[in-house]
Design a protein around this motif. Structure first.
Motif, PDB file in Angstrom:
ATOM      1  N   SER A 405       0.822  -1.273   0.111  1.00 17.50           N
ATOM      2  CA  SER A 405      -0.082   0.023   0.126  1.00 17.50           C
ATOM      3  C   SER A 405       1.024   1.359   0.205  1.00 17.50           C
ATOM      4  O   SER A 405       0.381   2.343  -0.118  1.00 17.50           O
ATOM      5  N   ASN A 406       2.175   1.221   0.391  1.00 12.89           N
ATOM      6  CA  ASN A 406       3.075   2.106   0.644  1.00 12.89           C
ATOM      7  C   ASN A 406       2.583   3.337   1.431  1.00 12.89           C
ATOM      8  O   ASN A 406       2.920   4.579   1.313  1.00 12.89           O
ATOM      9  N   LYS A 407       1.614   3.006   2.386  1.00 13.69           N
ATOM     10  CA  LYS A 407       1.017   3.899   3.444  1.00 13.69           C
ATOM     11  C   LYS A 407       2.374   4.345   4.317  1.00 13.69           C
ATOM     12  O   LYS A 407       2.157   5.509   4.686  1.00 13.69           O
ATOM     13  N   PHE A 408       3.200   3.602   4.549  1.00 14.47           N
ATOM     14  CA  PHE A 408       4.388   4.056   5.474  1.00 14.47           C
ATOM     15  C   PHE A 408       5.830   3.883   4.395  1.00 14.47           C
ATOM     16  O   PHE A 408       5.703   3.007   3.512  1.00 14.47           O
ATOM     17  N   SER A 409       6.650   4.539   4.912  1.00 13.39           N
ATOM     18  CA  SER A 409       7.965   4.427   4.100  1.00 13.39           C
ATOM     19  C   SER A 409       8.916   3.244   4.870  1.00 13.39           C
ATOM     20  O   SER A 409       9.787   2.897   4.178  1.00 13.39           O
TER      21      SER A 409
END
Ligand code: DGT
Ligand code: CA
Ligand code: CA
Ligand code: ZN
Length: 582
Positions: A405-409
């Protein structure tokens, strides 16, 4: 024995004589002798070697003989016999703060009290209050003392002690009259627990500094207040010594009171071999009259240089070979918290953690970490809501989705803290374990196995191809629970042979594998991971306590897997999990 140790014995003798009700002059001769010895400026080794001890005022013939005996043999028959002649129950009453030998003797002779338990009972029955010279107030004080004895007698975790130690140092440094200030003692050496705190201050005005120190909130009692040293006790039972010295003595005092004792002994011998005498007051030619003629040192680095040594980081001053290394090329830069790029052993609400996968990931991202790993418990740890195969497969796919999801790095690794069952097999199906990115294997049951059984059990887990790292190797809980029996050297060798990491569990109560093993193990090629074993987002902060202990074990960045950036970590983990690719 050193001067201080001999002084302790003399004080003990004086107390024991008092408990026996012996001649007051004799009692005082020993306590005065102890004080004299503690404040003696001259070097005891020299005085004895030159036969000049008897010239010191206050040292009678009998005392001189006993000091010499303790100095050379480290024991004294007179003292041993004396100890054996007093009921140990009576001696143990000395541990009650505020209760001295005189009162104990009265309690023993008048109402037959000869142990702490009996004293407690006598207080409960109000028998102490009725005694002449005691009264209700003293009785209440004794009851309070019995209650406090436990807290006062015990050691304190470094992690807890810092809550007091750090604000006090900051406060000292902010005082106008303070030129320099530092922690000393075991706290500065980053021991896993401390007996008391030590502070050293450089100032030409000790008075106001001491006044500030004793007026701190949490100070429950001032136990000693002198010209250069003040001691206090905090509400937690922790004690602290503050020593204020003139600026030119500062680094000598700091070095001396940082210790350890073993390190100091070796440093003094090294000085002597160079015709110098080293103490808390300075470093002077042996023949110089006093430390007024000390060589000058602005910093501890200068002090070490005067003895042809490289600077020794405080954590390494344990008398375990640091002087030999400082004679040569010195120390490589030790591990630091900033070197860490992520952590591996952590729990979420899926087992017994208090934060969700997302909350933990957000916290790891806030810390600037490139990655973190989920290692919830396995099903055998049912009390911790451990995961079975099905729930674990579910978690793996949730983590995959979160990463995608790439919500967090911050990247999330899928792991598990899998129980090592009593027979050494792992708690979860190996096919499922191989689907993970890594596995931490830990012992959570059957702690009472024999050393041979426990060693074989853990080595079997090491040899299991699913195992990436070993969790909290010893099972100890500092100051609470002993480690189980284990042949640690054998386990280390097996871990190296099988490419298994042994974690350094950074939970302040665990801190295993113990620092004493790391130097040699790392030299042989063992890799570690500083693992907070976090059960909440604030537990990530434990890594600092793990790094402290890593430094005590002489570890550098290179010895620690979680100092490596994500791409390199993936390469290392892929050694056991071919499915992992960057
Ligand atoms: P702790 O408080 O039990 O955790 O351990 P330390 O190391 O902080 O010990 P402490 O507070 O009694 O004394 C601080 C340092 O002062 C100690 O590490 C070395 C030095 N020191 C104290 N007593 C002696 C002694 O009798 N001989 C030597 N060589 N050094 C001493
Ligand atoms: Ca100390
Ligand atoms: Ca101390
Ligand atoms: Zn565990």
């Amino acid at each position: 024995m050193t001067k201080r140790e001999i002084a302790d014995v003399l004080n003990d003798i004086s107390t024991l004589l008092e408990l026996r009700g012996e001649n007051p002059f004799k009692i005082r001769a020993y306590s005065n002798g102890a004080r004299k010895l503690e404040t003696l400026e001259e070097d005891l080794d020299e005085l004895i070697a030159e036969g000049k001890l008897a010239d010191i005022q206050g040292f009678g013939k009998a005392l001189v003989e006993k000091i010499k005996m303790l100095h050379t043999d480290g024991k004294l028959e007179f003292y041993e016999n004396l100890k054996a002649s007093v009921d140990p129950g009576i001696v143990s009453m000395l541990e009650i703060p505020g209760l001295g030998a005189k009162k104990i003797k009265v309690l023993n002779e008048s109402i037959g009290v000869s142990s702490i338990e009996e004293l407690q009972k006598a207080c409960d029955d109000n028998r102490v209050a009725e005694l002449k010279g005691f009264g209700k107030k003293s009785q209440d004080k004794i009851v309070e003392g019995i209650k406090n004895r436990e807290a006062y007698g015990k050691r304190h975790l470094w992690w807890r002690a810092r809550e007091i130690a750090e604000p006090i140092l900051a406060g000292l440094l902010a005082l106008e009259d303070v030129e320099k200030a530092s922690h000393a003692g075991s706290f500065r050496r980053r021991r896993e627990h401390v007996g008391d705190l030590d502070f050293i201050v450089a100032s030409s005005k000790p008075g106001p500094v001491m006044d500030w120190f004793v007026s701190q909130s949490h100070v429950k009692e001032v136990t000693a207040k002198g010209e250069t040293k003040t001691s206090v006790r905090f509400e937690s039972g922790l004690q602290a010594d503050l020593r204020v010295v003139p600026a030119k003595q500062y680094c000598f005092a700091l070095h001396h009171f940082t210790g350890s004792k073993d390190h100091n002994v070796q440093m003094r011998q090294r000085a002597l071999a160079r015709g110098l005498s080293l103490s808390e007051w300075g470093l002077k030619p042996v023949e110089a009259e006093s430390f007024e003629d000390s060589l000058e040192a602005e910093s501890e680095s200068d002090l070490f240089r005067l003895l042809d040594l490289k600077f020794v980081p405080a954590e390494l001053r344990e008398g375990l070979g640091e002087i030999e290394t400082a004679e040569g090329k010195g120390f490589p830069p030790l591990l630091e918290v900033d070197h860490l790029c992520g952590v591996f052993h952590n729990h979420t609400t899926a087992s017994d953690g208090s934060a969700t996968l997302e909350e933990m990931t957000a916290a790891a991202q806030d810390l600037g970490w490139e990655y973190w790993g989920v290692a919830d418990h396995s099903k055998a740890s049912f009390q911790a809501n451990g995961l079975d195969e099905e729930r674990l497969l579910n978690q793996i796919s949730r983590i995959k989705d979160l990463n995608a999801s790439n919500k967090f790095s911050t990247h999330v690794f899928s792991g598990n803290e899998c129980d090592i069952l009593p027979d050494g097999s792992l708690d979860l199906d190996s096919e499922v374990l191989m689907k993970l990115d890594y596995v931490v294997t830990s012992v959570h049951s059957s702690f009472s196995q024999s050393e041979a059984e426990m060693t074989a059990r853990i080595i079997k887990a090491i040899e299991n191809p699913a195992t990436t790292m070993l969790g909290h190797l010893s099972g100890r809980l500092l100051l609470k629970r002993e480690a189980y029996k284990l042949d640690t050297q054998k386990v280390i060798d097996a871990a190296i042979a099988n490419g298994v990491v042994i974690e350094l569990n950074a939970n302040p109560y665990r801190l295993d594998m113990d620092w004493r093993f790391w130097r040699k193990a790392a030299e042989k090629g063992l890799l570690t991971s500083i693992n907070p074993d976090a059960h909440s987002t604030d537990h990530f902060a434990f890594v600092e306590s793990g790094v402290n202990v890593g430094r005590k074990g002489w570890l550098t960045e290179d010895n620690v897997i979680n100092t490596k950036p994500l791409t390199e970590v993936v390469k290392i983990l892929a050694g056991k999990r071919p499915h992992l690719t960057c």
